[in-house]
Design a protein around this motif. Sequence first.
Motif, PDB file in Angstrom:
ATOM      1  N   GLY A  66       0.822  -1.192   0.000  1.00 26.53           N
ATOM      2  CA  GLY A  66       0.000   0.000   0.000  1.00 26.53           C
ATOM      3  C   GLY A  66       0.857   1.243   0.000  1.00 26.53           C
ATOM      4  N   CYS A  67       0.298   2.318   0.468  1.00 25.88           N
ATOM      5  CA  CYS A  67       0.986   3.606   0.449  1.00 25.88           C
ATOM      6  C   CYS A  67       0.947   4.225   1.851  1.00 25.88           C
ATOM      7  CB  CYS A  67       0.315   4.536  -0.552  1.00 25.88           C
ATOM      8  SG  CYS A  67       1.146   6.126  -0.730  1.00 25.88           S
ATOM      9  N   ALA A  68       2.108   4.610   2.347  1.00 22.67           N
ATOM     10  CA  ALA A  68       2.214   5.284   3.644  1.00 22.67           C
ATOM     11  C   ALA A  68       2.742   6.694   3.417  1.00 22.67           C
ATOM     12  CB  ALA A  68       3.154   4.512   4.570  1.00 22.67           C
ATOM     13  N   ALA A  69       2.213   7.652   4.164  1.00 18.61           N
ATOM     14  CA  ALA A  69       2.644   9.037   3.992  1.00 18.61           C
ATOM     15  C   ALA A  69       2.601   9.769   5.326  1.00 18.61           C
ATOM     16  CB  ALA A  69       1.763   9.754   2.975  1.00 18.61           C
ATOM     17  N   PHE A  70       3.486  10.736   5.441  1.00 16.17           N
ATOM     18  CA  PHE A  70       3.503  11.633   6.589  1.00 16.17           C
ATOM     19  C   PHE A  70       3.044  12.995   6.098  1.00 16.17           C
ATOM     20  CE2 PHE A  70       6.685   8.377   7.143  1.00 16.17           C
ATOM     21  CZ  PHE A  70       6.396   7.889   8.399  1.00 16.17           C
ATOM     22  N   LEU A  71       2.079  13.562   6.791  1.00 17.06           N
ATOM     23  CA  LEU A  71       1.505  14.841   6.391  1.00 17.06           C
ATOM     24  C   LEU A  71       1.903  15.923   7.386  1.00 17.06           C
ATOM     25  CD1 LEU A  71      -2.136  13.647   5.542  1.00 17.06           C
ATOM     26  CD2 LEU A  71      -0.071  13.499   4.137  1.00 17.06           C
ATOM     27  N   VAL A  72       2.459  17.010   6.861  1.00 18.65           N
ATOM     28  CA  VAL A  72       2.789  18.175   7.670  1.00 18.65           C
ATOM     29  C   VAL A  72       1.660  19.177   7.442  1.00 18.65           C
ATOM     30  CG1 VAL A  72       4.477  19.983   8.147  1.00 18.65           C
ATOM     31  CG2 VAL A  72       5.251  17.724   7.374  1.00 18.65           C
ATOM     32  N   VAL A  73       0.848  19.396   8.468  1.00 17.90           N
ATOM     33  CA  VAL A  73      -0.390  20.153   8.317  1.00 17.90           C
ATOM     34  C   VAL A  73      -0.290  21.480   9.053  1.00 17.90           C
ATOM     35  CG1 VAL A  73      -2.878  20.164   8.762  1.00 17.90           C
ATOM     36  CG2 VAL A  73      -1.722  18.029   8.134  1.00 17.90           C
ATOM     37  N   ASN A  74      -0.654  22.550   8.357  1.00 13.77           N
ATOM     38  CA  ASN A  74      -0.759  23.870   8.965  1.00 13.77           C
ATOM     39  C   ASN A  74      -2.190  24.369   8.828  1.00 13.77           C
ATOM     40  OD1 ASN A  74       2.029  24.931   9.814  1.00 13.77           O
ATOM     41  ND2 ASN A  74       2.432  24.064   7.802  1.00 13.77           N
ATOM     42  N   CYS A  75      -2.646  25.075   9.850  1.00 10.91           N
ATOM     43  CA  CYS A  75      -4.018  25.563   9.825  1.00 10.91           C
ATOM     44  C   CYS A  75      -4.102  26.952  10.443  1.00 10.91           C
ATOM     45  CB  CYS A  75      -4.945  24.598  10.563  1.00 10.91           C
ATOM     46  SG  CYS A  75      -4.515  24.339  12.298  1.00 10.91           S
ATOM     47  N   ARG A  76      -5.256  27.563  10.306  1.00 11.58           N
ATOM     48  CA  ARG A  76      -5.471  28.876  10.918  1.00 11.58           C
ATOM     49  C   ARG A  76      -5.429  28.730  12.442  1.00 11.58           C
ATOM     50  NH1 ARG A  76      -9.735  28.966   7.118  1.00 11.58           N
ATOM     51  NH2 ARG A  76     -11.222  28.745   8.849  1.00 11.58           N
ATOM     52  N   PRO A  77      -4.869  29.731  13.158  1.00  5.93           N
ATOM     53  CA  PRO A  77      -4.680  29.600  14.610  1.00  5.93           C
ATOM     54  C   PRO A  77      -5.934  29.222  15.381  1.00  5.93           C
ATOM     55  CG  PRO A  77      -3.508  31.508  13.787  1.00  5.93           C
ATOM     56  CD  PRO A  77      -4.323  30.991  12.634  1.00  5.93           C
ATOM     57  N   ALA A  89     -11.022  11.842  13.128  1.00  4.22           N
ATOM     58  CA  ALA A  89     -12.166  11.034  12.701  1.00  4.22           C
ATOM     59  C   ALA A  89     -11.913  10.267  11.413  1.00  4.22           C
ATOM     60  CB  ALA A  89     -13.399  11.924  12.542  1.00  4.22           C
ATOM     61  N   GLU A  90     -10.845  10.568  10.697  1.00  2.00           N
ATOM     62  CA  GLU A  90     -10.557   9.879   9.441  1.00  2.00           C
ATOM     63  C   GLU A  90      -9.947   8.510   9.717  1.00  2.00           C
ATOM     64  OE1 GLU A  90     -11.117  10.127   6.369  1.00  2.00           O
ATOM     65  OE2 GLU A  90     -12.028  12.109   6.283  1.00  2.00           O
ATOM     66  N   ALA A  91     -10.555   7.475   9.156  1.00  2.00           N
ATOM     67  CA  ALA A  91     -10.065   6.116   9.389  1.00  2.00           C
ATOM     68  C   ALA A  91      -8.682   5.888   8.802  1.00  2.00           C
ATOM     69  CB  ALA A  91     -11.045   5.106   8.791  1.00  2.00           C
ATOM     70  N   ALA A  92      -8.343   6.557   7.703  1.00  2.00           N
ATOM     71  CA  ALA A  92      -7.032   6.376   7.066  1.00  2.00           C
ATOM     72  C   ALA A  92      -5.939   7.168   7.763  1.00  2.00           C
ATOM     73  CB  ALA A  92      -7.096   6.773   5.589  1.00  2.00           C
ATOM     74  N   VAL A  93      -6.324   8.069   8.646  1.00  2.00           N
ATOM     75  CA  VAL A  93      -5.356   8.819   9.449  1.00  2.00           C
ATOM     76  C   VAL A  93      -5.103   8.014  10.714  1.00  2.00           C
ATOM     77  CG1 VAL A  93      -5.013  10.896  10.834  1.00  2.00           C
ATOM     78  CG2 VAL A  93      -5.911  11.078   8.504  1.00  2.00           C
ATOM     79  N   VAL A  94      -3.923   7.419  10.797  1.00  2.00           N
ATOM     80  CA  VAL A  94      -3.632   6.492  11.880  1.00  2.00           C
ATOM     81  C   VAL A  94      -3.167   7.211  13.137  1.00  2.00           C
ATOM     82  CG1 VAL A  94      -2.116   4.579  12.547  1.00  2.00           C
ATOM     83  CG2 VAL A  94      -3.153   4.622  10.288  1.00  2.00           C
ATOM     84  N   SER A  95      -2.392   8.283  12.970  1.00  2.00           N
ATOM     85  CA  SER A  95      -1.849   9.013  14.121  1.00  2.00           C
ATOM     86  C   SER A  95      -1.925  10.514  13.871  1.00  2.00           C
ATOM     87  CB  SER A  95      -0.397   8.609  14.407  1.00  2.00           C
ATOM     88  OG  SER A  95      -0.309   7.227  14.693  1.00  2.00           O
ATOM     89  N   VAL A  96      -2.194  11.277  14.942  1.00  2.00           N
ATOM     90  CA  VAL A  96      -2.280  12.734  14.863  1.00  2.00           C
ATOM     91  C   VAL A  96      -1.584  13.328  16.081  1.00  2.00           C
ATOM     92  CG1 VAL A  96      -3.799  14.754  14.777  1.00  2.00           C
ATOM     93  CG2 VAL A  96      -4.511  12.611  13.688  1.00  2.00           C
ATOM     94  N   ILE A 125      -8.844  15.509   3.296  1.00  2.00           N
ATOM     95  CA  ILE A 125      -7.902  16.220   4.164  1.00  2.00           C
ATOM     96  C   ILE A 125      -7.797  17.689   3.773  1.00  2.00           C
ATOM     97  CG2 ILE A 125      -5.547  16.323   5.042  1.00  2.00           C
ATOM     98  CD1 ILE A 125      -7.049  13.835   5.924  1.00  2.00           C
ATOM     99  N   GLU A 126      -7.462  17.958   2.534  1.00  2.00           N
ATOM    100  CA  GLU A 126      -7.240  19.338   2.102  1.00  2.00           C
ATOM    101  C   GLU A 126      -8.511  20.166   2.114  1.00  2.00           C
ATOM    102  OE1 GLU A 126      -5.451  18.613  -1.658  1.00  2.00           O
ATOM    103  OE2 GLU A 126      -3.452  18.180  -0.830  1.00  2.00           O
ATOM    104  N   THR A 127      -9.659  19.513   2.144  1.00  2.00           N
ATOM    105  CA  THR A 127     -10.933  20.238   2.169  1.00  2.00           C
ATOM    106  C   THR A 127     -11.410  20.540   3.585  1.00  2.00           C
ATOM    107  OG1 THR A 127     -12.131  18.134   2.047  1.00  2.00           O
ATOM    108  CG2 THR A 127     -11.683  19.252  -0.034  1.00  2.00           C
ATOM    109  N   ILE A 128     -10.685  20.091   4.604  1.00  2.00           N
ATOM    110  CA  ILE A 128     -11.087  20.369   5.984  1.00  2.00           C
ATOM    111  C   ILE A 128     -11.024  21.869   6.231  1.00  2.00           C
ATOM    112  CG2 ILE A 128     -10.446  20.074   8.418  1.00  2.00           C
ATOM    113  CD1 ILE A 128      -9.441  17.278   7.692  1.00  2.00           C
TER     114      ILE A 128
END
Length: 360
Positions: A66-77, A89-96, A125-128
């Motif tokens: 399969g495919c494994a990825a690490f996401l570096v996420v930035n958001c509004r404060p 809540a995302e099942a494909a997101v294993v760790s946060v 993800i990007e639509t959150i």
Amino acid sequence: MNTHPGSELDISIIDALQLNPRADWAELAGALCHSPKTLARKWSALSERGLAWIAIGPGPAFVRYGCAAFLVVNCRPHAKREVAAALIAEAAVVSVSATSGEADFLVDAFAPSLDDLSQLLSERIETIDGIVSVTTLVALATYREGSRWRVQALDLQQSALLTRPQAGAPRRSGPSLDDLDRLLLEALSRDGRQPWTDLADRCGTSGPTARRRVGKMIDSGRIALRCEGATALVGPIVPTTFMISVPPDEVNRVGEVLGRIPKCRVLEAITGPSNMLLTMWFRSTAEIAPFESALARELPSLVIADRFVSLRTYKRGGHILDAEGRSTALIPLASIFSGRIDRAAAGATGALSSKAGTEV
């Protein structure tokens, strides 16, 4: 200084199950010098309080399947609370994890294929609402994953009694999973130590078949079982992720060297400006600078481009964690091994979003 707030026996049980997650209590009794009934009772108490659990997750060879990825996420404060809840809540997101530095969150995501990963990113993800940017680092090779990390409470003799024989690396990918494999994974994710007969009954098969199927998935490196303990039990943990660069012809050598460090939790070759990602589990931030100095001495070609200190881990291996690292809920990971990635169950999603929203 004792860094383990749990009892000596509690921590020893955790360490023993990190070596052999499905060892029966009679097998553990000799090494731990306690009766099987005592060990079973202790484990039951720890599990019921969310202080320890057996997690199932992608194994060291998952990138072959399969495919494994690490996401570096930035958001509004002011959107961190809502973003955290949506990621959890995302099942494909294993760790946060919420982190220090330029990233607001570091996320581990797994999908059956690159196409599934692309769909996950673009549609979920990007639509959150509140997310500003997502940097995706695709894993290319795994040199160490979480099932190899230990609390190291047992002595050498005890460890030798419980260490499982290591299966040789498979030369080729195993067969695709069928419906029975997925049922077994789903059931195991909820209780990784349930007896084979109980597991078989839940999945409509026989005990020997269940044991053989699970064994094949583990031996292939597709999945891994690991025993996790809450920080309230095993003591303080400071997960620190380093983005490092090494010459391409040294990646394998560096991977072998760093992968042998006991405090190494995760080590992957990745895409992106840095070609390796290393996560260390330190006991305090005071260990970070000496570790970096040691890296500079021992591996002079290695360059640390950035580092992220985890301020709070909200989800690990599908388990939702409270502020003391106790498991409070679970989103099973079976969908990341199947041909599609699903959202969390509707009832669980709302509850988890509410829980996360009150704690972020």
